[in-house]
Design a protein around this motif. Structure first.
Motif: not given
Length: 420
Positions: A291, A300, A302, A307
């Motif tokens: 991300h 990240s 998600m 996020r």
């Protein structure tokens, strides 16, 4: 005054016994209702038992000790091998050279107690023990207590990581947060103790092996959590690392409750729930992938290409995916998650009580087990990970410490037998 719970014994060394001590042995067996003959030579014990029987038509109980054992330490462990074990039974040693009778204290498993800090100690004190036994008892307790201190530090205490590494985590990715860095550092401390803690080497080796199995499920890349087929990191579609983190927090909750640290306990049970449910959403649409924000790309966590920085989307997502919105435990968890914002660790000044923390914990565990079943989890079950990890991290000192002591003194190799 003799008691029905009194047992008398004599220790014989070598391969032969002179006539005078033989006659004293026969007199002692005749005098005392329960008499044990201890030695490390089965041939001598058999010979003496037959001699006594021929003399007075009675036999002593024979206890054969390991040839590696120091007989003057074995006499402190007769209660462990005695056929009619009684916590209040007293053992008197009869010297076959002088006839002197001496009370010998027994090192009993139940005599090892723990204090409020889970430190083990030998309640009767070590006075009266053979110097070798005294030294081993003190060393075993000290080694157990040091390992316990490290485990408590891992679960609810200070970091094992250097400050510079801790500071670097501020820019770390969500994938890096799944690497169990603290467990790795803890493992490094344990490994350094193995050559020093000779009495607990067996237990330390088992603990290190188990920790390595937990570290083995850490994902090395985001793709480890996206594969369809089962891997070390992914079982039945569920990333194993989230179960490990959940279990470690649940163990921390239990430890904090035992120490009356109710705020810590509450936050750990919240994290146990958060970790598990974050992993469970991989069964729906959660991923870890790159991300980009402000020109920086990080792996990240998600959901729906967004996020996730807080727990609310995870909590709502788990309720929707597993149809839990009206479930009583889910609603209990919602209540305590909302109440958490009023605690002094978050945005308020109140503190949870033991009953509140425990009620939240019960709801969390029922939720976890319900999701495990609904998600058809068959491998790497949360309950199994918990049971195995608790067994290795939080030892029962009334089992571990006496076992290590007997192993060190070879006192566990005591065989009671009657000569025909």
């Amino acid at each position: 005054m003799k008691s029905s719970k009194d047992t008398y014994f004599a220790v014989v060394e070598g391969d032969a016994l002179a006539l005078g001590p033989r006659e004293l042995l026969s007199a002692a067996v005749l005098e005392y209702e329960e008499f044990i003959l201890v030695g490390d030579s089965e041939r001598l014990l058999t010979d003496l038992s037959q001699y006594v029987h021929a003399t007075i038509a009675a036999r002593p109980i024979c206890v054969l000790a390991s040839s590696n054992a120091l007989l003057l330490t074995v006499e402190h462990f007769l209660d462990h091998a005695y056929l009619h074990e009684d916590a209040n039974r007293r053992f008197f040693k009869v010297c076959l050279d002088t006839g002197e009778v001496t009370l010998v204290p027994q090192v009993r498993d139940a005599s090892f107690k723990t204090d409020a800090n889970l430190h083990v100690y030998y309640e009767p004190g070590v006075q009266g023990l053979h110097p070798v036994v005294k030294s081993v008892v003190e060393a075993a307790c000290a080694q157990h207590n040091e390992v316990t201190k490290l485990v408590c530090r891992l679960l609810i205490g200070y970091s094992f990581l250097p400050d510079q590494q801790l500071k670097s985590k501020s820019a770390g990715s969500d994938l890096d947060a799944l690497q169990l860095h603290e467990l790795q550092a803890f493992l490094g401390h344990l490994t350094g103790l193995v050559p020093i803690f000779t009495l607990l080497q067996e237990e330390l080796t088992d603990l290190i092996t188990h920790c390595n199995t937990l570290l083995a499920v850490c994902p090395s890349s985001a793709s480890d959590l996206a594969n369809i087929q089962a891997t070390a990191a992914l079982q039945n579609g569920f990333p194993c690392i989230y179960k490990v983190m959940s279990v470690l927090h649940y163990l921390a909750y239990q430890l904090a409750i035992e120490r009356n640290l109710f705020s810590k306990a509450f936050m750990h049970i919240f994290r146990a729930y958060e970790c598990y449910t974050s992993g469970a959403l991989f069964l729906d649409n959660a991923t870890i992938r790159l991300h980009t924000k402000s020109g920086t790309s990080l792996d990240s966590y998600m959901i729906n290409n967004q996020r996730i920085l807080g727990f609310t989307p995870v909590f709502k997502g788990i309720g929707t995916y597993f149809n839990l919105e009206q479930n009583a435990d889910y609603l209990t968890c919602k209540f305590y998650i909302d109440l958490r914002n009023k605690f002094h660790y978050t945005h308020g000044d109140v503190k949870p009580s033991a009953s509140l923390a425990n009620e939240f914990a019960r709801a969390v565990i029922r939720q976890i087990l319900k999701i495990e079943k609904a998600a058809n989890q068959q491998n790497f079950l949360w309950r199994d990970v918990y049971m195995q990890t608790r067994k290795h991290l939080i030892k029962d000192p009334q089992w571990e410490v006496p076992a290590a002591i007997r192993r060190a003194l070879q006192a566990h190799q005591l065989t009671s037998f009657m000569v025909p």
